[in-house]
Scaffold this motif. Sequence first.
Motif, PDB file in Angstrom:
ATOM      1  N   ARG A 148       0.737  -1.071   0.079  1.00 47.45           N
ATOM      2  CA  ARG A 148       0.172  -0.070   0.115  1.00 47.45           C
ATOM      3  C   ARG A 148       0.917   1.111  -0.075  1.00 47.45           C
ATOM      4  NH1 ARG A 148      -4.873  -0.708  -1.338  1.00 47.45           N
ATOM      5  NH2 ARG A 148      -5.642   1.104  -0.146  1.00 47.45           N
ATOM      6  N   GLY A 149       2.089   1.195  -0.288  1.00 47.58           N
ATOM      7  CA  GLY A 149       2.994   2.324  -0.215  1.00 47.58           C
ATOM      8  C   GLY A 149       2.761   3.266  -1.179  1.00 47.58           C
ATOM      9  N   ASN A 150       1.956   2.950  -2.300  1.00 48.92           N
ATOM     10  CA  ASN A 150       1.561   3.987  -3.197  1.00 48.92           C
ATOM     11  C   ASN A 150       0.175   4.550  -3.039  1.00 48.92           C
ATOM     12  OD1 ASN A 150       0.203   1.641  -3.690  1.00 48.92           O
ATOM     13  ND2 ASN A 150       0.172   1.834  -5.999  1.00 48.92           N
TER      14      ASN A 150
ATOM     15  N   HIS B 204       5.513   5.451  -4.627  1.00 47.04           N
ATOM     16  CA  HIS B 204       4.614   6.285  -5.459  1.00 47.04           C
ATOM     17  C   HIS B 204       4.896   6.327  -6.858  1.00 47.04           C
ATOM     18  CE1 HIS B 204       4.845   9.069  -1.540  1.00 47.04           C
ATOM     19  NE2 HIS B 204       4.244   7.906  -1.297  1.00 47.04           N
ATOM     20  N   LEU B 205       5.870   6.073  -7.246  1.00 51.81           N
ATOM     21  CA  LEU B 205       6.193   6.441  -8.777  1.00 51.81           C
ATOM     22  C   LEU B 205       5.239   4.887  -9.367  1.00 51.81           C
ATOM     23  CD1 LEU B 205       9.842   7.499  -9.264  1.00 51.81           C
ATOM     24  CD2 LEU B 205       7.575   8.366  -9.940  1.00 51.81           C
ATOM     25  N   LEU B 206       4.999   4.002  -8.642  1.00 54.75           N
ATOM     26  CA  LEU B 206       4.338   2.966  -9.256  1.00 54.75           C
ATOM     27  C   LEU B 206       2.667   3.344  -9.999  1.00 54.75           C
ATOM     28  CD1 LEU B 206       4.926   0.036  -6.689  1.00 54.75           C
ATOM     29  CD2 LEU B 206       5.410   0.122  -9.215  1.00 54.75           C
ATOM     30  N   ASN B 207       2.406   4.378  -9.264  1.00 52.70           N
ATOM     31  CA  ASN B 207       1.039   5.023  -9.711  1.00 52.70           C
ATOM     32  C   ASN B 207       1.032   5.254 -11.174  1.00 52.70           C
ATOM     33  OD1 ASN B 207      -0.078   4.618  -7.475  1.00 52.70           O
ATOM     34  ND2 ASN B 207       0.300   6.528  -6.699  1.00 52.70           N
TER      35      ASN B 207
ATOM     36  N   PHE C 157      10.253  -2.116  -6.780  1.00 57.14           N
ATOM     37  CA  PHE C 157       9.718  -1.314  -7.825  1.00 57.14           C
ATOM     38  C   PHE C 157       9.773  -1.588  -9.078  1.00 57.14           C
ATOM     39  CE2 PHE C 157      10.372   2.266 -10.758  1.00 57.14           C
ATOM     40  CZ  PHE C 157       9.299   2.765 -10.692  1.00 57.14           C
ATOM     41  N   LEU C 158      10.799  -2.155  -9.652  1.00 60.97           N
ATOM     42  CA  LEU C 158      10.904  -2.531 -11.079  1.00 60.97           C
ATOM     43  C   LEU C 158       9.905  -3.785 -11.011  1.00 60.97           C
ATOM     44  CD1 LEU C 158      14.607  -1.824 -11.630  1.00 60.97           C
ATOM     45  CD2 LEU C 158      12.766  -0.633 -12.652  1.00 60.97           C
ATOM     46  N   LEU C 159      10.098  -4.706 -10.218  1.00 60.38           N
ATOM     47  CA  LEU C 159       9.242  -5.979 -10.357  1.00 60.38           C
ATOM     48  C   LEU C 159       7.595  -5.495 -10.603  1.00 60.38           C
ATOM     49  CD1 LEU C 159      11.128  -8.279  -7.940  1.00 60.38           C
ATOM     50  CD2 LEU C 159      11.075  -8.440 -10.542  1.00 60.38           C
TER      51      LEU C 159
ATOM     52  N   ASP D 153       6.940  19.034   6.230  1.00 64.85           N
ATOM     53  CA  ASP D 153       6.503  19.534   5.133  1.00 64.85           C
ATOM     54  C   ASP D 153       6.729  18.721   3.721  1.00 64.85           C
ATOM     55  OD1 ASP D 153       5.914  21.669   6.441  1.00 64.85           O
ATOM     56  OD2 ASP D 153       7.700  22.730   6.201  1.00 64.85           O
ATOM     57  N   VAL D 154       7.862  18.257   3.807  1.00 61.72           N
ATOM     58  CA  VAL D 154       8.233  17.193   2.493  1.00 61.72           C
ATOM     59  C   VAL D 154       7.109  16.027   2.573  1.00 61.72           C
ATOM     60  CG1 VAL D 154      10.014  15.783   1.707  1.00 61.72           C
ATOM     61  CG2 VAL D 154      10.632  17.958   2.732  1.00 61.72           C
ATOM     62  N   LYS D 155       7.158  15.312   3.684  1.00 61.76           N
ATOM     63  CA  LYS D 155       6.022  14.253   3.687  1.00 61.76           C
ATOM     64  C   LYS D 155       4.585  14.383   3.262  1.00 61.76           C
ATOM     65  CE  LYS D 155       8.600  11.489   7.279  1.00 61.76           C
ATOM     66  NZ  LYS D 155       8.565  10.757   8.406  1.00 61.76           N
ATOM     67  N   TRP D 156       4.236  15.697   3.836  1.00 63.37           N
ATOM     68  CA  TRP D 156       2.776  16.089   3.533  1.00 63.37           C
ATOM     69  C   TRP D 156       2.714  16.341   1.595  1.00 63.37           C
ATOM     70  CZ3 TRP D 156       0.528  20.352   0.732  1.00 63.37           C
ATOM     71  CH2 TRP D 156      -0.656  20.275   0.707  1.00 63.37           C
ATOM     72  N   THR D 157       3.775  16.799   1.355  1.00 61.76           N
ATOM     73  CA  THR D 157       3.891  17.239  -0.046  1.00 61.76           C
ATOM     74  C   THR D 157       3.804  15.970  -1.058  1.00 61.76           C
ATOM     75  OG1 THR D 157       5.110  19.319   0.302  1.00 61.76           O
ATOM     76  CG2 THR D 157       5.372  18.419  -1.880  1.00 61.76           C
ATOM     77  N   MET D 158       4.997  15.000  -0.474  1.00 58.16           N
ATOM     78  CA  MET D 158       4.782  13.694  -1.106  1.00 58.16           C
ATOM     79  C   MET D 158       3.468  12.983  -1.339  1.00 58.16           C
ATOM     80  SD  MET D 158       8.530  12.361   0.317  1.00 58.16           S
ATOM     81  CE  MET D 158       8.486  10.949  -0.725  1.00 58.16           C
ATOM     82  N   GLU D 159       2.741  13.208  -0.155  1.00 61.39           N
ATOM     83  CA  GLU D 159       1.322  12.639  -0.311  1.00 61.39           C
ATOM     84  C   GLU D 159       0.432  13.263  -1.385  1.00 61.39           C
ATOM     85  OE1 GLU D 159      -0.075  10.207   1.602  1.00 61.39           O
ATOM     86  OE2 GLU D 159       1.704   9.951   2.817  1.00 61.39           O
TER      87      GLU D 159
END
Length: 1506
Positions: free
Chosen positions: A16-18, A123-126, A174-176, A62-68
């Motif tokens: 559920r990391g993404n 996140h990039l999996l999305n 991630f690649l898998l 701030d960084v974590k909120w932005t990453m969400e």
Amino acid sequence: MYADWASLHDEIQCDRGNQSVLHKFPAAVGREVACSVVKCIAHNLSSAATNDEPSSLEDERDVKWTMEVLCFGLGLPLTEHETINDCVKVYVEWLMSLTQPKPCVPKPVVKDPNPFAQVILHHLLNLFKPRPDCGVDLVKRQALLCHRVLRAIEAVAKESSILTRDTWETLLKFLLAANDSLLSPPTEKDDISDHLCERVLSVLFGIWLTSCNKCFPSPSLWKTFRNMCIYWRHHEALVVQWHKVNHVLTAHMIRTMYGPNYPQLVILEDDAQMVPAEMNSESITQAWFRFLHIVQNPVDLSCPAVVSNTPRFLQHALTNEALLDPSQHECLLKLPTIFFKAMRGVSIMVNAFLGLPQDLKDNLMSSAAPSTRAAVATPSTPPGQRKSAKPMSVLTSSLTSKVSSRSSQALKVAAPAQVNLPVGKISLETRLPFAPTRPQCNSILHLFGAWLFDAALAGVKLHPSHAAPVSKERRTSSFIESKQQSLSMDLHAYHPLGSDNTYERGRAEACGALCRIFCAHKTKEEILPVYYSRFYLIMYYGLQTEEPEISGEVLTSILFNSCDLLRTDLAGVQILTPYILKALELVLSRTSAEFKMSEQISYIELRKACVHLLLSILCLPLHFKDLEIQDILSTTNVVTKEQPRTFLSLKNRIIDLLRIALTNETDPTNTQMLLGGLMLVVQDLATCEETESMTVQPGQDTSDSDVNPDTAHGLFGHATSLVCNRLMASWKTDLNTALAAMELLAGLAKVTVTPPNILMCKRTVKWICDFIVFQCSRPAPNHSRDLHTLIVAAFKCVQLWLVDHSSLLYDKECLHYVLEVVELGISGTKSQNRASDPPRYKGTKDLMPASMRVKDAAEAVLTCIIDQVGAFPPPCGPESLFSLLDERSLLKYAKGSSLPEQGSPFRYFVIDNSIIVGLLEQPLGNVEDPLPTVTALIRGAFGRHAWTMQLRHSPRTSKISSRAHLADPGRPMPVEDAGTHHNVNHRYFPECVDKINKTNADNSIPPLESLTNEKEKEELDKMKVFIESAASFEDDVSLKASMARQTKPYPDPQTECKPPEICHEYQTARLFLSHYGFLSLESLKEPSNRVCSVPPALVMLDSTNTALFSDLESLDFIPSRDNDTLHVFYVKQNQKTAHDILSNVTSYNCVQPQFLEFLHSLGWPVDVRRHAGWTGHVSSSWKISEPDECEEEDYMTGTGGSLYDGKQQALYWADVSSELAIVVPSPETYRLRTTSSSTLESGHSTLNTSSSTGSSPHSSGLPSSGINISASSPNASPQAPHPSPRLSSSLPYGSSTAGDANLLKPKSLPLDGERLSRMERESPGSPPESGGSNSSTGRPRRLGRQPAAMMGPDTKILVVWLERFQDKDSFPTADLLSVTSTGQETAGTAISSSVPKAAEKDVYIIFIHALQNGLFRVHIHEYEKTQTKMTVAIPLVDGMVVSRRTLGTLVRQTAINICRRRRLESEAYQPPHVRRKLKIQDIVNKYKCSFSAAEFYTALFQDVPR
């Protein structure tokens, strides 16, 4: 391998990391927040990056909120492309902080980038999730963003040095996950997976390799990778990328395992960079083995049901009403191509381990299949950033040989011949041999065997006897989990309902790879029985030729890759013989393919491979005979009425196939191979019948159809008829094929057939004559050296046929054919073109032969007809066509003294500038009759002959001695009372004169009395008184004499006529020349045409010039036949040095028994000191040592062939046109040659400055340069036939016998003591020394013998017996060439140099290997061969399998034919009789006496020294 490790597949799918916190809000709310926030963040990032300002996000919170927000933004629909693009832009900048952080990146990310990078990757999996129901343009935009992310990830993985293990694992997960998200669903046209498939897989495999170097993945990750690949197998790019990595790692593995000298797998430069340069060998090894099995069993690709048995395919089938079965999805139509490429990649790795090069000119791994491959859209990578379209990285020449300094002494592999084939075709000629240090077959089969065995039966319906019980769990890889699963697998698992050729391309690749593996079997190498059984099973199904079961591509691949299958010692391989023969019949009996062939193999190359297989089975029927061939199909429970199939039952099919193939073949190379096979069959059958005394009487000998071709008699007729017909129909314009046909016909001439096929022999000679007529009658523009070469070869063939079948000349028609063709060759025209034409005599014809070579060949045939046909071998044996008598031997038996210093008792005359006649007027010692006797030594272009002639007036009788006819018989006693006595008055005129009336004319002369006066009358009376007184006195004297005679005895000794005393001294030379018509005035006149400076028909030579005898000896040294040498070596297992190889033949315990048998089948033993022929070296050839010069030495016993090293004995064979010496070099030979060579080189520096003291170019050469062919036994009459000096075959292991005394013949006359002393010092194996030159001419010395000039190329023929066939690759040819010196090597290149320069040689090596089944494998290799348009001669062909009966004969014929071809091609060659003719003319010009007729006759009456 990973049984104890858990897969992370479920963890990755359930991760559920993404997920962002915004996903918990309505989609509209999340979209509005994301678009607003992301746009602002991206704008600030751009401004900060432009102005080098720090990021406004200074707190980790701030960084974590932005990453969400960014996480949610990456999953927005593609309609929000700007927002997604900004998210990617931000994350890419932040990810790059792992390499070179920028000020615009938030400080928390720069400070500790690994945790943030892990979150970013989740996140990039999305971004990589497919968006259904999107247009093509939006999908392409998504693909571009994915490409950007992948490039950033690649850069981080390769450049960053701060990645932690957690980050690496997250990156790989991630690649898998990205690959699984894109590739697991069935492929739809123009979806995101279609655009990103190749790229995302290449990044996955590339980064995984990088991870193996920097942070080796855990077993769980490997297992996850392996399990997830199962869901991606319907993508072709997976197989391509898999093999790309496999090949790169395999190249490194081969270099690590076998060293840099092993043939390397050459990779494209771009692909070679996939493996980091600093990666150690252990990591490469671990990665190679894991990557090899990453896709599990590639054979599953041939089963759509297995490939589609995944959740995503099942889900698609449930949601799609039109799709009833997941295996029917459209994307699975590419499985045949994917399966083919998978097996092609495995085949490349097999070739790499075998050391084989790739023959393809185009890389099949990157080419599309012709019909089954669906169109694949080009990835939407920007052109400037797109890689070259080379999905597979194996170069066309993916294997190249690197020769080390150590292996440079071994055989130098010549560049493969240029074969004109279409692009993408492969050829047998371009294949280099297997690497000598290749791994064992078992090792390769352990790696790839299970895959190859399964793939080779893909889609095949098996016979019930071959079906195995269904296993609960199928084998999934070739080596993994081998403990839990059996090697045998479920053969019904894939296609239990029927055979299917859909996957035949991949099946063909697997079958070809298996054939190459088993053909790479080494001598005495063991292969597991289970591998044998499975391979033979595959061969059985692959060789099917019936229409329902046949697979054209599989059959083509098997036949093409199985050339060596039957000539290696594979256990039980003969069980395949019937099936191979049936397949060969399908290919060779037709002129075009009637089945689907592989696109890579041309039909000509397929036929060539089939010919190789055919040459491997020719000897099987007569070798195994009644041995039963087991059937592969199990018929234990089935009662059959068929007779057991034996090898002998295949004989007729093999012979018929050989004949049909020869009839249909159009390729010259294939034709020559078939001709060699035909010679082998005829020779083998004839020898077999001769051995078993199977004399078969033909029914009729009048037609070919009545002759049974199953017998040697019938096969001989069919073979000659077939070859002659094809020669005249198709081969007459092809040089190599026609030469091979002539070699075959020459070989057939020597085949012993009982009863002789006289009719076919006659037809054959007629056909060859017609061939000569056709070639000579071709238009002038067609006449070339090659054409004349064919004619010369045909004349040589006719000569052999006439000698071996002398009865042909008793046939008037055959004799007419031959002499007509000889006339055509000599004069250029026939006397009668048609029988009705009036004949043209030679005196009226202009001599315009096709060429001088043709004229010389025709003259040789004519001389052979006169001299040799019906008379070969001569009384002195086949080792000499010359008379063994020379001047010295004749003078030994002459009544005069030996040759004094002031002159010779021989008179020398030259007849027609071509024949030197030496006349000895002294009678020989055994001549008792005082008759005119002359002994003539006649030296001509075709040899030396000795005649002894006597002038007799009465015939020889056995009862009455010749002396009785010469005694005085005496006068017979008178008988007075014999007959009737008559008293007769003799009148001056008849009585009728007195009765004739006188006329006035009678009175015209008056009487004497009427004319005298008185005084005169008185004187007249006185005269009458005187007359009467004288008459009375005479009457008284006569009466007294008559009375005195009556009183004397009869006859009166004083008046009796006595015969003159018998003359004991004659000028027999004059009588000889006179009686033969040579002493006419016309013969002493020089021709009126002085342009050519032709001497008169009869010329006297100056016998007072001692240099004449040196030149006569040089003339005698030029043999009348071509001479060749065969050097035989024995190589034990793993021997690579010359000394070890030469030492093998010193003991019979070191060689195989078949080797000694083979040696004695090449020729018969001769003692070189008592042998009049060629011995293998000029120093001991063509001379016989005298008894006082022969040291009696016991022959060596118990040797392995070293007895025949040329020092004491050699093996010898000869026919009317060739001499062959067989020499087995020993360590002693090597020592002598190396010592002599060093001496020769040390004395070479003074060669140019040393003065010449001899009066002849040969006066200071080797002793044998002045050695004539020797005389007969001193105990025998010179006129009696000489016993053959041939030794019995029992001599090699015993000492000389008492009968050897008859073989002690004196050698010819030495000219001075220096030569004799040098001869005593010289060994038979010494090389030629420098010959002197004539001091009067000042010519420089030259090495070797002058008569050796124009002898043609220096061709070396080596026969190497191998215990281990693979040792041929390490045979030290260069080191052993020193022991192959014959003394005839040309050294003209060393005249102007102080250092001798080695002449270029043509070296041919015939390797022989004894197979375990009793047959012999032949391999012919050309070493340092110059470029030539002629191919290697027959009957032996590279790869042929020969029987023991025919091995020696075929090796001998091949060696002679090779040398004969090289002489035909060489412009530096003249036939022996031409060299002798030129030498005679040279002698005439140097020593002729320029006499007038009166001076000539005066000199003729002068006595010569006695």
